[in-house]
Design a protein around this motif. Structure first.
Motif, short mmCIF file in Angstrom:
data_model
loop_
_atom_site.label_atom_id
_atom_site.label_comp_id
_atom_site.label_asym_id
_atom_site.label_seq_id
_atom_site.Cartn_x
_atom_site.Cartn_y
_atom_site.Cartn_z
N GLU A 221 8.89 -4.95 -9.71
CA GLU A 221 8.18 -5.58 -10.72
C GLU A 221 8.76 -6.66 -11.65
O GLU A 221 8.12 -7.44 -12.23
N GLU A 222 10.06 -6.70 -11.63
CA GLU A 222 10.96 -7.67 -12.08
C GLU A 222 10.78 -9.01 -11.50
O GLU A 222 11.25 -9.99 -12.25
N MET B 24 19.77 8.13 -2.14
CA MET B 24 20.72 7.39 -2.18
C MET B 24 21.47 7.14 -3.34
O MET B 24 21.06 7.41 -4.42
N GLU B 25 23.06 6.90 -3.28
CA GLU B 25 23.53 6.79 -4.33
C GLU B 25 24.56 5.62 -4.25
O GLU B 25 24.65 4.89 -3.09
N ARG C 66 0.57 -1.25 0.00
CA ARG C 66 0.12 0.10 0.28
C ARG C 66 0.73 1.38 -0.02
O ARG C 66 0.58 2.38 -0.53
N TYR C 67 1.86 0.95 0.58
CA TYR C 67 2.87 2.49 0.92
C TYR C 67 4.13 2.39 -0.30
O TYR C 67 4.50 3.56 -0.52
N ALA C 68 4.22 1.58 -1.02
CA ALA C 68 5.48 1.45 -1.93
C ALA C 68 5.38 2.42 -2.68
O ALA C 68 6.40 3.27 -3.06
N SER C 69 4.06 2.96 -3.47
CA SER C 69 4.34 3.93 -4.50
C SER C 69 4.30 5.33 -3.78
O SER C 69 4.76 6.19 -4.75
N ALA D 71 13.08 3.49 -9.67
CA ALA D 71 13.90 2.59 -10.04
C ALA D 71 13.51 1.34 -8.98
O ALA D 71 13.64 0.18 -9.43
N GLU D 72 13.22 1.71 -7.45
CA GLU D 72 12.91 0.54 -6.99
C GLU D 72 11.79 -0.08 -7.25
O GLU D 72 11.53 -1.39 -7.05
N LEU D 73 10.56 0.79 -7.85
CA LEU D 73 9.18 -0.02 -7.94
C LEU D 73 9.40 -0.49 -9.21
O LEU D 73 8.96 -1.79 -9.49
#
Length: 249
Positions: free
Chosen positions: A74-75, A109-110, A59-62, A68-70
């Motif tokens: 999905e992969e 983050m880098e 629920r909080y992901a978006s 890039a994380e999203l």
């Protein structure tokens, strides 16, 4: 520390949400790094149970993760792997945001330079270097560390015996000898113990498995053997798993 996501089952974790277990770390050395302006300074470990938090993380992901994380989430072809990834990364961003006093999605983050080749594909870091972190996840569980200096964590399921036979070849010769001296039924558990120690240390160095796992001895016995300049400890996690943390002294 503020809650990250709803509290996990009390039979697994002794207090608090996405909890740092009080028994997870033995007494720490008094000489660990202390950066200015960041609290708490003592290292903290947080264990995230996927089954307890998958709905909240989804629920909080978006709202929390970057593009890039999203895309990476999905992969994953298996829903369980995708859920664990989301729990781990949503938890990490909310934890770092709480420490830094910013919104989780605002945490930048880098990649640090790789210690092996100098290219920008080393471990994830915060740009100002005031706070260090490490993240590891396996099926169903994630382990997050936040510390004032370089830190590495690893969590793994105890592998089946046939995988241990193949993987033991990459251990330090003394570690391989320790495994060979054990009764066959005890080998998978001991292998998971030594492997999590080794990977936590290599992640703390920032090289990960780009370095030779056989180069440093961390021990397969009950007590870790910390490489010079490092603090190495086993972390208390649910049965069927092993975990470890490595901290630069």
């Amino acid at each position: 520390m503020i809650p990250l996501i709803p509290a996990p089952p009390p039979e697994l974790y002794e207090s608090g949400p996405v909890l740092l277990r009080p028994a997870a770390l033995p007494p720490l050395p008094a000489t660990l790094p202390r950066p200015p302006g960041v609290r708490p300074l003592r290292p903290q470990l947080w264990l995230v149970a996927t089954d307890a938090h998958r709905d909240t993380a989804a629920r909080y992901a978006s709202l929390v993760l970057d593009a890039a994380e999203l895309a990476r989430a999905e992969e994953f072809r298996r829903p369980g792997d995708r859920a664990t990834y989301l729990c781990a990364h949503v938890g990490l961003r909310r934890l770092l945001g709480a420490h830094l006093g910013v919104a989780p999605r605002s945490v930048t983050m880098e990649r640090a330079p790789c210690p092996c080749c100098g290219e920008a594909h080393g471990r994830p870091v915060l740009p100002d270097g005031r706070l260090h972190f490490s993240l590891s996840h396996c099926e169903g569980l994630s382990l997050i560390a936040v510390a004032a200096g370089p830190v590495g964590v690893d969590i793994e399921r105890v592998p089946p015996p046939h995988l241990v036979t193949e993987a033991a070849e990459v251990l330090h010769p003394a570690e391989a000898a320790e495994l060979a001296a054990l009764a066959e039924a005890r080998v998978p558990d001991a292998f998971a113990r030594v492997w999590t120690r080794k990977e936590a240390y290599l992640k703390g160095l920032g090289v990960g498995l780009g370095a030779d796992p056989a180069a440093e001895y961390v021990g397969a016995g009950p007590v870790p053997a910390a490489p010079p300049g490092w603090y190495l400890a086993d972390v208390a996690v649910p049965d069927g798993h092993h975990a470890a943390v490595a901290l630069l002294r």
